[in-house]
Motif scaffolding. Structure first.
Motif, short mmCIF file in Angstrom:
data_model
loop_
_atom_site.label_atom_id
_atom_site.label_comp_id
_atom_site.label_asym_id
_atom_site.label_seq_id
_atom_site.Cartn_x
_atom_site.Cartn_y
_atom_site.Cartn_z
N ARG A 28 0.86 -1.19 0.00
CA ARG A 28 0.00 0.00 0.00
C ARG A 28 0.90 1.24 0.00
NH1 ARG A 28 -2.90 -0.17 5.03
NH2 ARG A 28 -4.25 1.42 4.17
N PRO A 29 1.33 1.68 -1.18
CA PRO A 29 2.34 2.75 -1.24
C PRO A 29 1.86 4.10 -0.73
CG PRO A 29 1.49 2.26 -3.42
CD PRO A 29 0.92 1.23 -2.49
N PHE A 30 0.57 4.34 -0.68
CA PHE A 30 0.07 5.65 -0.25
C PHE A 30 -0.48 5.62 1.17
CE2 PHE A 30 -0.60 5.67 -4.94
CZ PHE A 30 0.46 6.53 -5.22
N VAL A 31 -0.10 4.65 1.95
CA VAL A 31 -0.65 4.47 3.28
C VAL A 31 -0.41 5.68 4.18
CG1 VAL A 31 1.35 3.28 4.27
CG2 VAL A 31 -0.93 2.79 5.15
N CYS A 33 -0.11 8.85 3.05
CA CYS A 33 -0.55 10.08 2.38
C CYS A 33 -1.96 10.47 2.84
CB CYS A 33 -0.57 9.88 0.87
SG CYS A 33 1.04 9.64 0.15
N ARG A 34 -2.16 11.75 3.03
CA ARG A 34 -3.47 12.25 3.40
C ARG A 34 -4.42 12.12 2.20
NH1 ARG A 34 -3.64 15.51 8.20
NH2 ARG A 34 -5.85 15.26 7.84
N THR A 39 -6.55 13.54 -3.38
CA THR A 39 -7.65 14.16 -4.11
C THR A 39 -7.17 15.37 -4.90
OG1 THR A 39 -9.24 13.40 -2.46
CG2 THR A 39 -9.94 15.21 -3.87
N GLY A 40 -6.35 16.20 -4.26
CA GLY A 40 -5.79 17.37 -4.93
C GLY A 40 -4.95 16.98 -6.14
N PHE A 41 -4.13 15.95 -5.98
CA PHE A 41 -3.30 15.47 -7.08
C PHE A 41 -4.17 14.98 -8.23
CE2 PHE A 41 -1.26 12.03 -9.38
CZ PHE A 41 -0.08 12.62 -9.80
N ALA A 42 -5.19 14.18 -7.89
CA ALA A 42 -6.07 13.63 -8.93
C ALA A 42 -6.78 14.75 -9.69
CB ALA A 42 -7.09 12.69 -8.30
#
Length: 119
Positions: A28-31, A33-34, A39-42
């Motif tokens: 889970r590489p984004f464990v 990350c907020r 959401t902002g990145f997407a």
């Protein structure tokens, strides 16, 4: 936190683990990350945003949304709230933590049963 509220246990998925068959690793590489960061990145990259992606939620995910609001309120009061929760959960994400927690749980349940038998 939902596990604490509903089951009385502090549990989380590990950041890296093998499935029971042992032939597949889950990473889970984004464990750490907020969700707001992701959401902002997407949105900045015109990627789709899926608000709730819980495989167990077949209807409106009310409980997850309620927990998000609760945690957001607490973070407004305590600026280090997120970092403190993350730090407290780190030991749960290590392989040896499961055995330790299972042992503690069995002890606590045995003690509870003995006390109930006395009453």
């Amino acid at each position: 936190m939902m596990s604490v509220m509903h089951n009385g246990f502090l549990r989380t998925m590990k950041a890296n683990y093998k499935i029971n068959a042992g032939d597949l690793s889950v990473i889970r590489p984004f464990v750490y990350c907020r969700e707001s960061l992701m959401t902002g990145f997407a949105k900045a990259n015109s990627l789709p945003v899926i608000n709730e992606n819980c495989p167990a939620c077949f209807e409106e995910p009310k409980e997850r949304a309620r927990m998000k609001k609760l945690l957001s309120k607490e973070e407004a009061l305590y600026p280090n709230f997120y970092d403190n929760i993350k730090r407290s959960m780190l030991p749960l994400m290590h392989d040896d933590a499961t055995a330790i927690l299972r042992s503690y749980t069995e002890e606590a349940l045995a003690k509870s049963r003995k006390e109930n038998q006395k009453n």
